[in-house]
Every structure is written in C-alpha cells, then in structure tokens.
Design an enzyme around this catalytic site. Structure first.
Site, PDB file in Angstrom:
ATOM      1  N   SER A   1       0.833  -1.196   0.000  1.00 45.44           N
ATOM      2  CA  SER A   1       0.000   0.000   0.000  1.00 45.44           C
ATOM      3  C   SER A   1       0.869   1.247   0.000  1.00 45.44           C
ATOM      4  O   SER A   1       1.975   1.248   0.563  1.00 45.44           O
ATOM      5  CB  SER A   1      -0.870  -0.033   1.260  1.00 45.44           C
ATOM      6  OG  SER A   1      -1.442   1.222   1.496  1.00 45.44           O
TER       7      SER A   1
ATOM      8  N   TYR B   1      -1.570  -2.070  10.978  1.00 46.80           N
ATOM      9  CA  TYR B   1      -1.871  -2.501   9.603  1.00 46.80           C
ATOM     10  C   TYR B   1      -0.758  -2.041   8.655  1.00 46.80           C
ATOM     11  O   TYR B   1      -0.199  -2.838   7.894  1.00 46.80           O
ATOM     12  CB  TYR B   1      -3.224  -1.943   9.133  1.00 46.80           C
ATOM     13  CG  TYR B   1      -3.352  -1.921   7.631  1.00 46.80           C
ATOM     14  CD1 TYR B   1      -3.580  -3.091   6.924  1.00 46.80           C
ATOM     15  CD2 TYR B   1      -3.179  -0.731   6.916  1.00 46.80           C
ATOM     16  CE1 TYR B   1      -3.637  -3.088   5.539  1.00 46.80           C
ATOM     17  CE2 TYR B   1      -3.240  -0.705   5.534  1.00 46.80           C
ATOM     18  CZ  TYR B   1      -3.466  -1.880   4.856  1.00 46.80           C
ATOM     19  OH  TYR B   1      -3.506  -1.867   3.474  1.00 46.80           O
TER      20      TYR B   1
ATOM     21  N   LYS C   1       2.446  -4.159   6.331  1.00 43.76           N
ATOM     22  CA  LYS C   1       2.829  -4.024   4.918  1.00 43.76           C
ATOM     23  C   LYS C   1       4.337  -3.763   4.818  1.00 43.76           C
ATOM     24  O   LYS C   1       5.024  -4.337   3.974  1.00 43.76           O
ATOM     25  CB  LYS C   1       2.032  -2.912   4.237  1.00 43.76           C
ATOM     26  CG  LYS C   1       0.546  -3.227   4.110  1.00 43.76           C
ATOM     27  CD  LYS C   1       0.290  -4.488   3.284  1.00 43.76           C
ATOM     28  CE  LYS C   1      -1.153  -4.890   3.197  1.00 43.76           C
ATOM     29  NZ  LYS C   1      -1.349  -6.253   2.674  1.00 43.76           N
TER      30      LYS C   1
HETATM   31  C1  UD1 Z   1      -7.187   4.373   4.107  1.00 44.47           C
HETATM   32  C2  UD1 Z   1      -6.214   3.977   5.182  1.00 44.47           C
HETATM   33  C3  UD1 Z   1      -4.984   3.392   4.514  1.00 44.47           C
HETATM   34  C4  UD1 Z   1      -5.381   2.186   3.676  1.00 44.47           C
HETATM   35  C5  UD1 Z   1      -6.458   2.585   2.677  1.00 44.47           C
HETATM   36  C6  UD1 Z   1      -6.993   1.341   1.993  1.00 44.47           C
HETATM   37  C7  UD1 Z   1      -6.588   5.509   7.087  1.00 44.47           C
HETATM   38  C8  UD1 Z   1      -6.070   6.686   7.835  1.00 44.47           C
HETATM   39  N1  UD1 Z   1      -5.869   5.162   5.989  1.00 44.47           N
HETATM   40  O1  UD1 Z   1      -6.571   5.318   3.247  1.00 44.47           O
HETATM   41  O2  UD1 Z   1      -4.029   3.002   5.465  1.00 44.47           O
HETATM   42  O3  UD1 Z   1      -4.269   1.690   2.973  1.00 44.47           O
HETATM   43  O4  UD1 Z   1      -7.550   3.221   3.347  1.00 44.47           O
HETATM   44  O5  UD1 Z   1      -7.956   1.655   1.047  1.00 44.47           O
HETATM   45  O6  UD1 Z   1      -7.591   4.933   7.436  1.00 44.47           O
HETATM   46  N2  UD1 Z   1     -13.023  10.545   3.804  1.00 44.47           N
HETATM   47  C9  UD1 Z   1     -14.059  11.358   4.179  1.00 44.47           C
HETATM   48  N3  UD1 Z   1     -15.175  10.789   4.717  1.00 44.47           N
HETATM   49  C10 UD1 Z   1     -15.314   9.450   4.902  1.00 44.47           C
HETATM   50  C11 UD1 Z   1     -14.249   8.605   4.504  1.00 44.47           C
HETATM   51  C12 UD1 Z   1     -13.117   9.179   3.970  1.00 44.47           C
HETATM   52  O7  UD1 Z   1     -13.978  12.577   4.035  1.00 44.47           O
HETATM   53  O8  UD1 Z   1     -16.351   9.009   5.424  1.00 44.47           O
HETATM   54  C13 UD1 Z   1     -11.818  11.131   3.198  1.00 44.47           C
HETATM   55  C14 UD1 Z   1     -10.557  10.882   4.003  1.00 44.47           C
HETATM   56  O9  UD1 Z   1     -10.345  11.885   4.937  1.00 44.47           O
HETATM   57  C15 UD1 Z   1      -9.506  10.858   2.895  1.00 44.47           C
HETATM   58  C16 UD1 Z   1     -10.238  10.336   1.674  1.00 44.47           C
HETATM   59  O10 UD1 Z   1     -11.618  10.507   1.956  1.00 44.47           O
HETATM   60  O11 UD1 Z   1      -9.083  12.152   2.619  1.00 44.47           O
HETATM   61  C17 UD1 Z   1      -9.971   8.881   1.404  1.00 44.47           C
HETATM   62  O12 UD1 Z   1     -10.202   8.137   2.587  1.00 44.47           O
HETATM   63  P1  UD1 Z   1     -10.136   6.539   2.613  1.00 44.47           P
HETATM   64  O13 UD1 Z   1     -10.993   5.995   1.551  1.00 44.47           O
HETATM   65  O14 UD1 Z   1     -10.379   6.095   4.016  1.00 44.47           O
HETATM   66  O15 UD1 Z   1      -8.637   6.204   2.169  1.00 44.47           O
HETATM   67  P2  UD1 Z   1      -7.242   6.669   2.832  1.00 44.47           P
HETATM   68  O16 UD1 Z   1      -7.437   7.507   4.006  1.00 44.47           O
HETATM   69  O17 UD1 Z   1      -6.425   7.231   1.742  1.00 44.47           O
END
Ligand code: UD1
Length: 341
Positions: A126, A151, A155
């Site tokens: 990742s 997690y 990796k």
């Molecule tokens: C997350 C994990 C990462 C993992 C990846 C797998 C965390 C901090 N990181 O990454 O370790 O490898 O998933 O797919 O959990 N967001 C919102 N509202 C929501 C959900 C997400 O605003 O309800 C935003 C988050 O702040 C972020 C973006 O959407 O900016 C993407 O979030 P997400 O899909 O959880 O992915 P990552 O944070 O990049």
C-alpha cells in the site's frame, strides 16, 4: 496454461484480479477463509468469465494446511497474495491479530515457495508505507516512513520479509505492488466491493449514502492546504489495478524482471480531492449527495498521488479508466447489491 494461486481471491481486489487472470487464460486456484468475503463471489467470477476457478476454503494461519495445500498443488507457478486484514482502526486495537494474520500467512507461503524449483510471487502492499511523502508525486524511491498503524506496519514488514527471502533464494522472484486508493467495480456489476458494517473508505460511504443506507457523508476537514481544502488521493479503478497484477505476474513468469525483487506504485498519477470525488459521483449518478464538512480524521495525510513512470515504462502498464468511470461502476454495483437483497 500456468496454474496460479490467488489468496484472498474472493475479496475486492482479489476477485477482480481472478477475472483478469482467467480472461488471459491462466488456471486459477483461489484460497480464501471467507472471514471477510462471501462464497457468492465465486458465482460472480464464473458468470463474467464463463469459467469457475478452483476454490479451497483455507485459513492460511494453519501452517499444516498450507503445507498440505502446496503438496497437493505442486504445479503452482505463481502466487498473488491478497489475503490479509486491512482495517486501519481495528489494527490499532488488535495489533497481535494483525501481525499474526498478515505476517504468519506470508511466512508460511514463502516457506513453501522456497521448496519449488521456481516460483513467482506478487505481494499486495500500500502507498500507506510512504506516510505523508515529502515530495509529490510519490516515486518508489521515496523513503518508507514510520508506520501510522499496525496494519501499515504489516505491509512494511511484509515487504522486508520478502526482500530478505529473495536475497538468499535465487529460485524465487517477487514483485511488491503499492496500491494507491482502489475504487469501483467490474462493469458487469457482478462483483464489487462488499464492506462489512459501516464503510471506513470514502467511495463505499458515498454510494451507501446515496442509496439510503447512511444518512450523510462526513467530509473529514476542509482546511487542508489543497485547492478546495479537502485531502487529495489517487483513486484507481480496481479493474486497472487488477490488470496490473496480470502484467506483473507475466513479467516474472517470462523472466523479464530486472532483479528478483522489484517494487511498483500502482496509481493513476492524478490526485483528486474528496469534493472532486463527490462531484464525480453526482455527475455520473445524476443524484445530489447529502454531505457535510466535519473536523479532520486523525491520522489522515494531506495528499498522496503516484509517480507512474516506473509502472508505465518498466512494468509496461498504464491505467485506462477515469475517475468518472470508476464512480459510475461503484454506483451501478451499489444499486445491484440493493436489488439483490
Ligand atoms: C485508508 C487507510 C490506509 C489504507 C487505505 C486502503 C486511514 C487513515 N488510511 O486510506 O491506510 O491503505 O484506506 O484503502 O484509514 N473521507 C471522508 N469521509 C469518509 C471517509 C473518507 O472525508 O467518510 C476522506 C478521508 O479523509 C480521505 C479520503 O476521503 O481524505 C480517502 O479516505 P479513505 O478511503 O479512508 O482512504 P485513505 O485515508 O487514503
């Protein structure tokens, strides 16, 4: 055609990769313990490809079971290893579960591959290993940062275990693939992402909100130093990602690899903000999404997107599908899940 083991082959990325492998003519054996997947996925794969892959229910933490499996399938030429736990928050509360699930299984498989005259191994890693990178876009040479969660640490340690093993095992060839943010589903909507419980990731949360399963999307923070204040990620269509696994595997099987352990970033190279993803969803679905801006989520990095040069020029793979296409497929899948309930 070569026989390939896909661990976690009924999961989100695993199932899409099995489809692409079968489309290319590989003979696939799926191993999955069904802890975070459904046996129905096998029907979806079969419907898309007209071919039912072999399947064995096996918990890879069972070392004897792994030995027995490889004794039975001595003609396996390659392994794509997806099986792992992946919930960041859960890993913080259950570190031993994560270290055991994600590392013991890797070790048992590598031990078996060492016994084969020749073996190819693809590992799911990742972009989380880079943390908040100092330079964007992120190249494979960017330093690996202190992991933010158990997690993420599994990796990093997993990559090191493979690297150390490859150094002393000339018969083993391996590639680590560092995924950015995989989203979307197969265009047929016969397979897709099936989050258990409340989704933690952005795209399933968006589609579940639009279909009425969640009331509202919380956008975590709009005061980041980006053009609209929300975080930037590199969202990659899962079908593009799946195809990269087939290319990486072919590279190893045909001995086209540059060394016996290589690493590639898999992303589109394009960063999108959370609000741009919401806008893309609204564009392709014709629906207005109910969302509100809330505070930042702890542990979120500001921005991450891939430098795709190595994947494009060395691996010879490029993404073909856009964010809109990914969002359209995610939405189609969500509607399909609802209609089949
Ligand atoms: C997350 C994990 C990462 C993992 C990846 C797998 C965390 C901090 N990181 O990454 O370790 O490898 O998933 O797919 O959990 N967001 C919102 N509202 C929501 C959900 C997400 O605003 O309800 C935003 C988050 O702040 C972020 C973006 O959407 O900016 C993407 O979030 P997400 O899909 O959880 O992915 P990552 O944070 O990049």
């Amino acid at each position: 055609m070569d026989k390939i083991l896909v661990t976690g082959g009924l999961g989100f990325i695993g199932s899409h990769t099995v489809v692409e492998l079968q489309n290319e003519g590989y003979e696939v054996v799926i191993v999955d313990d069904l802890s975070n997947s459904s046996i129905d996925v096998l029907d979806g794969i079969t419907a898309i490809t007209d071919k039912k892959p072999l399947f064995e229910k096996l918990d890879l933490k069972d070392k004897t079971g792994v030995e027995r499996f490889f004794a039975k399938h001595q003609d396996i030429k390659g392994v794509i290893h997806f099986a792992a736990s992946k919930a960041v928050g859960e890993s913080v509360n259950e570190p031993l579960l994560y270290y055991e699930n994600n590392l013991s299984t890797l070790i048992y498989i590598l031990k078996e591959l060492k016994k084969l005259p020749e073996a190819s191994f693809i590992f799911s890693s990742s972009c989380t290993v880079y943390g908040q990178a100092d330079e964007l876009p992120i190249t494979e040479n960017a330093p690996v940062k202190q992991a933010e969660s158990p997690y993420g640490n599994t990796k990093q340690i997993g990559e090191e275990i493979i690297g150390d093993t490859c150094k002393v095992t000339p018969t083993l060839k391996a590639i680590t693939l560092r995924y950015f943010n995989p989203i979307g589903s197969h265009e047929s909507a016969k397979i897709g992402e099936l989050p258990i419980g409340v989704p933690q990731n952005l795209v399933p949360f968006i589609t579940q909100t639009a279909i009425g399963l969640r009331e509202q999307l919380s956008v975590f923070g709009d005061d980041y130093p980006t053009h609209d204040g929300t975080c930037i990620r590199d969202y990659i269509h899962v079908v593009d990602l799946a195809k990269a696994h087939v290319v990486a595997l072919g590279r190893l099987l045909k001995n086209k690899n540059g060394s016996n352990y290589e690493t590639f970033n898999l992303g589109t190279g394009k960063g999108s903000t959370v609000l741009e993803v919401v806008q893309s969803f609204e564009r392709v679905s014709g629906k207005k999404l109910n969302y509100k801006i809330v505070g930042r989520r702890e542990g979120d990095i500001i921005s991450a997107y891939a430098d795709t040069n190595k994947a494009n020029n060395v691996l010879g793979w490029k993404t073909q599908l856009s964010l809109d296409e990914a969002m359209r497929s995610a939405w189609l899948w969500e509607q399909k899940v609802k209609s089949s309930k």
